[in-house]
Design a protein around this motif. Sequence first.
Motif, short mmCIF file in Angstrom:
data_model
loop_
_atom_site.label_atom_id
_atom_site.label_comp_id
_atom_site.label_asym_id
_atom_site.label_seq_id
_atom_site.Cartn_x
_atom_site.Cartn_y
_atom_site.Cartn_z
N GLN A 126 0.83 -1.21 0.00
CA GLN A 126 0.00 0.00 0.00
C GLN A 126 0.87 1.26 0.00
O GLN A 126 0.58 2.22 -0.71
CB GLN A 126 -0.92 -0.01 1.22
CG GLN A 126 -2.03 -1.05 1.15
CD GLN A 126 -2.84 -1.10 2.42
OE1 GLN A 126 -2.61 -0.34 3.35
NE2 GLN A 126 -3.80 -2.03 2.46
N ALA A 127 1.93 1.21 0.81
CA ALA A 127 2.83 2.37 0.87
C ALA A 127 3.52 2.59 -0.47
O ALA A 127 3.67 3.73 -0.95
CB ALA A 127 3.87 2.17 1.98
N GLU A 128 3.95 1.48 -1.09
CA GLU A 128 4.60 1.58 -2.40
C GLU A 128 3.62 2.12 -3.44
O GLU A 128 4.00 2.94 -4.30
CB GLU A 128 5.12 0.20 -2.83
CG GLU A 128 6.32 -0.27 -2.03
CD GLU A 128 6.73 -1.68 -2.42
OE1 GLU A 128 5.89 -2.39 -3.05
OE2 GLU A 128 7.87 -2.07 -2.11
N SER A 129 2.36 1.67 -3.36
CA SER A 129 1.36 2.12 -4.31
C SER A 129 1.09 3.62 -4.15
O SER A 129 1.01 4.36 -5.14
CB SER A 129 0.06 1.33 -4.11
OG SER A 129 -0.95 1.81 -4.97
N LYS A 130 0.98 4.07 -2.88
CA LYS A 130 0.74 5.49 -2.63
C LYS A 130 1.93 6.33 -3.10
O LYS A 130 1.77 7.42 -3.65
CB LYS A 130 0.50 5.72 -1.14
CG LYS A 130 -0.84 5.22 -0.65
CD LYS A 130 -1.03 5.52 0.84
CE LYS A 130 -2.39 5.02 1.32
NZ LYS A 130 -2.59 5.28 2.76
N TYR A 131 3.14 5.77 -2.90
CA TYR A 131 4.34 6.50 -3.34
C TYR A 131 4.35 6.63 -4.86
O TYR A 131 4.63 7.71 -5.40
CB TYR A 131 5.58 5.75 -2.87
CG TYR A 131 6.87 6.32 -3.42
CD1 TYR A 131 7.39 7.52 -2.92
CD2 TYR A 131 7.55 5.67 -4.44
CE1 TYR A 131 8.56 8.05 -3.43
CE2 TYR A 131 8.73 6.19 -4.96
CZ TYR A 131 9.23 7.37 -4.45
OH TYR A 131 10.39 7.90 -4.96
N LYS A 132 4.02 5.53 -5.56
CA LYS A 132 3.98 5.58 -7.02
C LYS A 132 2.92 6.55 -7.52
O LYS A 132 3.15 7.29 -8.48
CB LYS A 132 3.71 4.18 -7.58
CG LYS A 132 4.87 3.21 -7.42
CD LYS A 132 4.52 1.85 -7.97
CE LYS A 132 5.68 0.86 -7.81
NZ LYS A 132 5.32 -0.48 -8.31
N GLN A 133 1.75 6.55 -6.85
CA GLN A 133 0.69 7.48 -7.23
C GLN A 133 1.14 8.93 -7.04
O GLN A 133 0.87 9.78 -7.88
CB GLN A 133 -0.57 7.20 -6.41
CG GLN A 133 -1.27 5.90 -6.77
CD GLN A 133 -2.45 5.61 -5.86
OE1 GLN A 133 -2.78 6.40 -4.99
NE2 GLN A 133 -3.07 4.45 -6.06
N ALA A 134 1.84 9.17 -5.91
CA ALA A 134 2.33 10.53 -5.64
C ALA A 134 3.34 10.96 -6.68
O ALA A 134 3.33 12.10 -7.17
CB ALA A 134 2.93 10.59 -4.24
#
Length: 294
Positions: A23-31
């Motif tokens: 989830q953290a990686e996904s949020k980072y990629k989205q950001a």
Amino acid sequence: MARRITPSQFRSKMRQAQSKIRQAESKYKQAVNKLNQEIRTYNSKVRTHNARVRANRDRLRREIQKLQRNSSKTQYVTFRTSVSTVQRSYTTLESRAEAQAYDERFDRFLDLSEREAANSAAVMNVLDGETPEEQSESSLLESGIDDILKAISQDVFDRWHGALFALSPQNPDAARHFCTSARELLTEILEKFAADEEVKNALPDCELTQQGKPTRRAKIRFFFYRHGIADDTATSFVDDDMENVVQLFRVFNDGTHGSSGKFAHAQLMAIRARVEDAVSFLWSIITGSAFAAA
């Protein structure tokens, strides 16, 4: 003593931890994607703005060169003087912009001001017999300021379109009819959106006419004031620009245009475009769209 967990509980906690990492990686990629998109959008706007600025400046430069070439002509002396005033006023505005006196909110205002400076010179050049760079092919039944006219009143909209309908080289009264409607339009905009008492209440020290009414310059200053802007250079440019349009109306009344007493089609279209762009410029200041950040 450490709490003992079963292999099943251990695997469950590992899955939860891995899920949080994903989830953290996904949020980072989205950001990162969002940031990259914002950067691309910003760069696109910068490129578009810079291209527009170059086009505006090139056009203004060409029109001024033509103006200088015809500077010795004695026709339309008063209007020619007004055009020169607009050019000086714009030069002062541009100098302040280059000195970083204005933030990004003024980008559109400065673009529109440059267009107005070019427009004033272009009309003078067309009246001098130069071929216009931008030939207007718009229908007489349509106007680029229709939305503005409707926001003022249906009566203004109808009267303006009546004037456009009469704007024909074959109509010897075309110029007078058009100029009367254009003058009424500018007057109505100022009166409706900068009522005398409203201006006096907001700007107690405003300039007044001999009749005790706020001057046109005071009303323009009022439009800036409503958007939290106090800038004498910008106010002066807008006032000089509006005065240039008023002087253009006087050209109609002088009866000095053409040997037949009529304007050519290209001249009529250039005059129409000059007035419509000036109305659009004033409207952008009234509504604040001239100061919207990109």
